[in-house]
Design an enzyme around this catalytic site. Structure first.
Site, PDB file in Angstrom:
ATOM      1  N   HIS A 117       0.896  -1.242   0.028  1.00 10.49           N
ATOM      2  CA  HIS A 117      -0.028  -0.140  -0.017  1.00 10.49           C
ATOM      3  C   HIS A 117       0.786   1.094   0.113  1.00 10.49           C
ATOM      4  CE1 HIS A 117      -3.822  -2.305   1.582  1.00 10.49           C
ATOM      5  NE2 HIS A 117      -3.711  -2.177   0.480  1.00 10.49           N
ATOM      6  N   HIS A 142      -4.297  -5.142 -11.064  1.00  2.68           N
ATOM      7  CA  HIS A 142      -2.766  -4.752 -10.781  1.00  2.68           C
ATOM      8  C   HIS A 142      -1.978  -5.036 -11.991  1.00  2.68           C
ATOM      9  CE1 HIS A 142      -3.933  -3.683  -6.611  1.00  2.68           C
ATOM     10  NE2 HIS A 142      -4.547  -4.675  -6.594  1.00  2.68           N
TER      11      HIS A 142
END
Length: 422
Positions: free
Chosen positions: A262, A392
């Protein structure tokens, strides 16, 4: 935080992103991801299947459709359409109709988390899910989908009236189906993805309100928290947004401790927000560099390679598994930051990350990217079953191909289509 310098040999110092072979490699990898996910994911009863390692639908007899899977596939199919990949527009339409007709709660408003063929499975209203609804709508607007404008308007109103906390400048986390309070938990993950979606909505509509909200979230999560925590992104907070270091929840969506992936994701989003926000907030670029370097220093396994999934507050691994998405996010971040910061550190890591992905994560036999590896890099499935989604990995392949002047979709339009198109 390490300030180690990296020096590339003069004979091999030019950025990979400008080399014809590497650019061809990236587009081939993106196309292979489309080949693996697009057609196989379409559920003829609506929405999309999640896929096994072999690319077969999981639970095909009565598949559960989670909202982040529906919306991410819409977003990625929009990317395919903007690139000129045949078949993409039908997938956008398939997903948008399911999102509008099924995920949208026509009685209470908002969008439910998951459904099967006939019923709600989890009817809760999650900020994380609504962030991706906004992303899907903003993306679909770029290809002219007829539901895009009303979807953007609807989910924007829901976010504003149900989730947005004006006092703090971020969203509340979750509600029951009837908007009853479920918990007082506050989290950064939903706010991070809403930042991504708000930027996309700004690009699609031109409305400054979206970029202002994104800036407020980034200020709270990064400037007022992560920077002061030595560039570690705090995941979990109490109702008053005080840090909750002891929180234990879903390791998939609310992992304990800190999550290097993150920090890497935020590092790219911050640079993107800096660019879209008229380059007014210089702290964003410094924070982005700090987040990237710290995530690499603390999170990269110096023995086997790959990013540990989670770390404790003493910077020691909690979950030692290596997932596909932190590598993908790190690639995108290294490319994006490296477009502005020509320190060879970022090019060094861009190459190292692609080396790791090529040798350990990309499934050259079956297609897609292997979702989870053990510490020693052998495949496992403790957290994830199969290959969860295209989102992603696809962006890791394509972000390096385009100028770092906004989101990927904006860059494709401005570069490939000969103009801004907004």
């Amino acid at each position: 935080m390490s300030d180690a310098k990296f020096s590339l040999p003069k004979t091999n110092a030019g950025a990979w992103q400008i080399r014809p072979f590497h650019r061809q490699y990236l587009m081939e990898q993106a196309n292979r991801l489309f080949d693996f996910f697009e057609a196989a994911s379409i559920n003829p009863k609506g929405g999309f299947y999640e896929l096994s390692d072999d690319g077969e639908p999981l639970n095909p007899d009565n598949a559960v459709r989670q909202i982040h899977v529906t919306t991410r596939m819409i977003h990625c199919a929009v990317i395919g359409s903007l690139l000129g990949r045949p078949g993409s527009d039908e997938i956008v339409d398939h997903g948008m109709r399911y999102l509008w007709e099924k995920h949208r709660d026509q009685h209470h408003g908002g969008y439910v988390w998951s459904l099967d063929d006939g019923n709600y499975v989890d009817a809760s209203k999650q900020a994380y899910g609504h962030a991706f609804v906004l992303l899907a709508g903003a993306s679909a607007k770029l290809v002219g989908h007829p539901l895009a404008d009303q979807l953007i308007a609807d989910v924007t109103e829901v976010i504003d009236t149900r989730f947005w906390d004006k006092k703090i400048g971020a969203v509340r986390e979750e509600f029951g189906n009837d908007w009853s309070q479920v918990s007082t938990y506050r989290g950064q993950n939903s706010n991070m993805h809403l930042t991504e979606a708000l930027m996309a909505a700004f690009e699609a509509t031109g409305k400054e309100e979206y970029i202002k909200k994104a800036t407020k979230i980034a200020d709270l999560i990064i400037r007022r928290n992560a920077v002061k925590l030595e560039h570690r992104v705090a995941e979990h907070f109490h109702e008053d947004w005080s840090l909750d270091k002891d929180f234990v929840g879903s390791e998939m969506f609310r992992p304990s401790g800190t999550t290097p992936g993150h920090a890497l994701e935020w590092s790219r989003l911050l640079f993107q927000l800096f660019v879209l926000g008229h380059k007014e907030h210089g702290w964003m670029t410094e924070a982005a560099r700090g987040l990237f370097r710290n995530a690499v220093d603390l999170g990269w396994d110096k023995v086997h390679g790959g990013f540990f999934y989670t770390l404790d507050w003493n910077n020691q691994p909690i979950m030692r598994e290596k997932l596909w998405w932190p590598v993908a996010e790190a690639i995108g971040a290294a490319a994006y930051i490296g477009a502005y910061d020509h320190d060879e550190y970022f090019q060094h890591w861009y190459r190292k990350l692609w080396d790791f992905a090529e040798n350990h994560v990309i499934d050259h036999v079956r297609g897609g990217w292997i979702s989870e590896l053990k510490e020693d890099l052998t495949p496992t499935s403790r957290l994830f079953v199969g290959k969860p989604d295209i989102y992603h990995a696809l962006q890791a392949c394509l972000i390096p191909l385009y100028p770092a002047n906004g989101s990927l979709t904006r860059s494709i339009i401005t570069t490939d289509h000969g103009g801004p198109g907004y």
